[in-house]
Structures are given as C-alpha cells and as structure tokens.
Scaffold this motif. Structure first.
Motif, mmCIF file in Angstrom:
data_model
loop_
_atom_site.group_PDB
_atom_site.id
_atom_site.type_symbol
_atom_site.label_atom_id
_atom_site.label_comp_id
_atom_site.label_asym_id
_atom_site.label_seq_id
_atom_site.Cartn_x
_atom_site.Cartn_y
_atom_site.Cartn_z
ATOM 1 N N THR A 67 0.832 -1.195 0.000
ATOM 2 C CA THR A 67 0.000 0.000 0.000
ATOM 3 C C THR A 67 0.870 1.249 0.000
ATOM 4 N N THR A 115 2.549 1.456 -3.349
ATOM 5 C CA THR A 115 1.620 1.834 -4.403
ATOM 6 C C THR A 115 1.444 3.346 -4.421
ATOM 7 N N THR A 116 1.283 3.943 -3.263
ATOM 8 C CA THR A 116 1.137 5.393 -3.188
ATOM 9 C C THR A 116 2.408 6.076 -3.682
ATOM 10 N N THR A 117 3.542 5.605 -3.226
ATOM 11 C CA THR A 117 4.817 6.184 -3.649
ATOM 12 C C THR A 117 5.030 5.975 -5.136
ATOM 13 N N ASP A 118 4.710 4.782 -5.623
ATOM 14 C CA ASP A 118 4.875 4.492 -7.047
ATOM 15 C C ASP A 118 3.981 5.376 -7.895
ATOM 16 N N LYS A 119 2.753 5.608 -7.438
ATOM 17 C CA LYS A 119 1.841 6.471 -8.184
ATOM 18 C C LYS A 119 2.382 7.888 -8.257
ATOM 19 N N GLU A 120 2.893 8.379 -7.132
ATOM 20 C CA GLU A 120 3.450 9.727 -7.106
ATOM 21 C C GLU A 120 4.654 9.823 -8.039
ATOM 22 N N LYS A 121 5.501 8.814 -8.002
ATOM 23 C CA LYS A 121 6.675 8.813 -8.881
ATOM 24 C C LYS A 121 6.253 8.760 -10.341
ATOM 25 N N ALA A 122 5.248 7.940 -10.644
ATOM 26 C CA ALA A 122 4.784 7.813 -12.023
ATOM 27 C C ALA A 122 4.188 9.127 -12.513
ATOM 28 N N GLU A 123 3.422 9.799 -11.653
ATOM 29 C CA GLU A 123 2.843 11.080 -12.037
ATOM 30 C C GLU A 123 3.928 12.128 -12.272
ATOM 31 N N LYS A 152 5.661 11.298 -15.493
ATOM 32 C CA LYS A 152 4.796 11.624 -16.627
ATOM 33 C C LYS A 152 4.807 13.127 -16.884
#
Length: 103
Positions: A55, A58-66, A69
């Motif tokens: 969890t 996932t939050t960290t990965d989403k922030e990194k992906a954003e 991007k």
C-alpha cells in the motif's frame, strides 16, 4: 577396441545425479504438524506485512509515475517548441535569404 570405463561415460553421471535427486526428494514431501502451524503463522505475518508495504509502495509508485509523466510531458513541450523555432528560422531563411544582394 578399448572401452571407456563406466565412470568416464556421460550417461553414468547423469544417472547418478538423477538417482541422488530422487532420493533427496523422497523425504521432502513429508511435513510434521508443528511445521505446518509455524509455516501458516509466518505466512500470515508475511502477507500482512507485504500488504502494508505494498500500500505504501503503491502510493509512492503512483506519485513517482505522475512526476515522471509530468517531466516527460514538459520535455516533449520543450522539444516541440525548439523544433518549431528551428523550423521558423529555416523558413525565414528560405523566404528571406540574407545572402541575396539587390542592386
């Protein structure tokens, strides 16, 4: 005709490895009840820790992906602006050449 000794033949050593593997795996299928309980408890602890970590990841990965991007989009915009600027310069040189002398 000289025959090779059996220990110098490939198939002999392959057969030895297979026999040792089979013998080694005979006792591996037997589990004791105490090992099952311990294994289940450790598996449950590992799964709960993994869920918590996943969890957070996932939050960290989403922030990194954003962020990545956004960086990519900014770079594309810069590249596009630079290409347009270069194209305008070339077009200007074609339409209004500086090397032509008018008399």
């Amino acid at each position: 005709m000289n025959k090779k000794p059996i220990y110098k033949k490939r198939w002999f050593w392959i057969a030895i490895v297979v026999v040792i593997g089979v013998i080694g795996n005979l006792g591996a299928n037997e589990k004791s009840p105490t090992n099952d309980v311990t294994a289940q408890a450790s598996t449950q602890q590992a799964q709960s820790a993994k869920e918590e970590t996943s969890t957070e990841q996932t939050t960290t990965d989403k922030e990194k992906a954003e962020a990545e991007k956004k960086t990519i989009e900014e770079q594309k915009a810069k590249d596009k602006a630079a290409a347009e600027k270069q194209l305008k310069r070339k077009l200007k040189q074609i339409v209004f050449p500086e090397n032509i002398k008018l008399h």
